[in-house]
Design an enzyme around this catalytic site. Structure first.
Site, PDB file in Angstrom:
ATOM      1  N   TYR A  70     104.391  32.093 145.837  1.00  0.00           N
ATOM      2  CA  TYR A  70     104.120  32.555 147.197  1.00  0.00           C
ATOM      3  C   TYR A  70     102.669  32.985 147.321  1.00  0.00           C
ATOM      4  CZ  TYR A  70     103.998  37.512 145.854  1.00  0.00           C
ATOM      5  OH  TYR A  70     103.647  38.725 145.304  1.00  0.00           O
ATOM      6  N   ARG A  73      94.139  29.628 144.411  1.00  0.00           N
ATOM      7  CA  ARG A  73      95.163  30.334 143.632  1.00  0.00           C
ATOM      8  C   ARG A  73      96.533  29.688 143.815  1.00  0.00           C
ATOM      9  NH1 ARG A  73      96.127  36.751 144.085  1.00  0.00           N
ATOM     10  NH2 ARG A  73      96.966  36.160 146.131  1.00  0.00           N
ATOM     11  N   ARG A 100     122.866  23.402 140.394  1.00  0.00           N
ATOM     12  CA  ARG A 100     122.377  24.472 139.527  1.00  0.00           C
ATOM     13  C   ARG A 100     122.321  24.018 138.081  1.00  0.00           C
ATOM     14  NH1 ARG A 100     123.595  28.817 136.326  1.00  0.00           N
ATOM     15  NH2 ARG A 100     122.316  30.692 136.697  1.00  0.00           N
ATOM     16  N   LYS A 126     101.700  33.547 140.607  1.00  0.00           N
ATOM     17  CA  LYS A 126     102.208  34.337 141.735  1.00  0.00           C
ATOM     18  C   LYS A 126     103.634  33.885 142.056  1.00  0.00           C
ATOM     19  CE  LYS A 126     100.435  36.548 145.929  1.00  0.00           C
ATOM     20  NZ  LYS A 126     100.370  37.894 145.342  1.00  0.00           N
ATOM     21  N   GLU A 175      98.403  46.714 136.120  1.00  0.00           N
ATOM     22  CA  GLU A 175      98.076  46.605 137.541  1.00  0.00           C
ATOM     23  C   GLU A 175      99.135  47.330 138.342  1.00  0.00           C
ATOM     24  OE1 GLU A 175      98.081  42.440 138.581  1.00  0.00           O
ATOM     25  OE2 GLU A 175      99.766  42.045 137.263  1.00  0.00           O
ATOM     26  N   LEU A 204      97.830  39.360 137.575  1.00  0.00           N
ATOM     27  CA  LEU A 204      97.600  38.357 138.607  1.00  0.00           C
ATOM     28  C   LEU A 204      96.106  38.272 138.914  1.00  0.00           C
ATOM     29  CD1 LEU A 204      99.077  36.510 140.746  1.00  0.00           C
ATOM     30  CD2 LEU A 204      98.710  38.391 142.344  1.00  0.00           C
TER      31      LEU A 204
END
Length: 284
Positions: A33, A52, A100, A147, A179, A203
């Site tokens: 995301y 990114r 799945r 991310k 972080e 990140l």
């Protein structure tokens, strides 16, 4: 006007957006995301955001849902349809819908969705007063540079800060701050900004990238290294950065004051430099 979202090629009212229960984002957290600030109806730090996102997709062997030009056009259309002046766009890409199975499915189209949120960036009472943070154990996986939408450990950390009446949690690993649950962490000591170098442990924050450029351009010293909780407690200043906060002063950690328990001069200077940069990008 009802909010409009983007979902797999269509702009629809948010209550009409549907994703299969067999989407791998839902089943496995198999996706990435981005959150992009919007000011004056304009995407901010667009090139950095695209770079990114490209990296995160590549690291998870995910395909772009469309070309980058089409992707940006979709975001701009979404901003226009929601008449968003200031706020952010959240975008998410998952591996798509498949039975799945832990291994990757073959030839499965990615799922892509996006939505907007209104928020004030350029003016912030919290940025003027500073915020409080607490420390928590860092429980995340070893590829924090991606991310990923799998954010359960970050949610647990954020919930702890909420229970303590604090703004954010800074995560600790082997005695060092990694972080924040949704932010990059910094301290200032002897007029030098200290923050971790990029690695798989953190990140690669876009705001961090821009702030380091602004610091270099304006004669502010920077040291890239890990720092301990003890160093935070003896720092002159501390702050955090993220897409939704830009630069946010931190005035206490675990209930103990940092510096003079008010936003420091270097923190405020960096925030103003960032605000000026945004205004230029947004044509203000």
């Amino acid at each position: 006007m009802k909010p409009i979202v983007y979902c797999n090629g269509e702009f629809v009212e948010e209550q009409n957006a549907k994703v299969s229960i067999f989407d791998r984002g839902y089943l496995f957290g198999d996706g990435v995301y981005e959150v992009v600030p919007v000011v004056n109806g304009q995407l901010i730090d667009k090139l950095e955001f695209l770079a990114r996102l490209q990296r995160s997709l590549s690291e998870l062997e995910l395909e772009w849902p469309c070309s980058q030009i089409e992707y940006v056009a979709m975001l701009e259309t979404l901003i226009e349809r929601n008449e968003l002046v200031e706020g952010s766009v959240y975008t998410q890409v998952t591996r798509g819908v498949a039975p799945r199975d832990f291994s990757f499915p073959d030839n499965t189209p990615t799922t892509c969705m996006a939505f907007t949120t209104a928020k004030s960036y350029l003016s912030s009472p919290q940025a003027e007063a500073g915020v409080e943070v607490i420390t928590v154990e860092d429980l995340r996986w070893k590829r924090r540079d991606i991310k990923s939408i799998a954010l359960l450990a970050q949610c647990l950390a954020k919930q702890q800060s909420k229970r303590h009446g604090c703004y954010e949690s800074w995560m600790l690993e082997d005695g060092f701050i990694t972080e924040g649950s949704s932010s990059t962490a910094y301290i200032v000591k002897n007029n030098t900004v200290i923050t971790r170098p990029n690695s798989n442990d953190v990140l690669p924050g876009i705001r961090r990238h821009v702030l380091l450029e602004l610091a270099a351009d304006n004669g502010i010293a920077v040291e890239l290294r890990a720092f301990t909780l003890d160093e935070v407690l003896t720092a002159d200043e501390a702050f955090l950065s993220s897409a939704t906060t830009l630069v946010m002063p931190v005035v206490t950690i675990d209930g103990k004051p940092i510096g003079e328990k008010k936003p420091g001069l270097i923190t405020l200077k960096l925030r103003q430099l960032y605000v000026d940069r945004i205004k230029k990008q947004a044509g203000l």
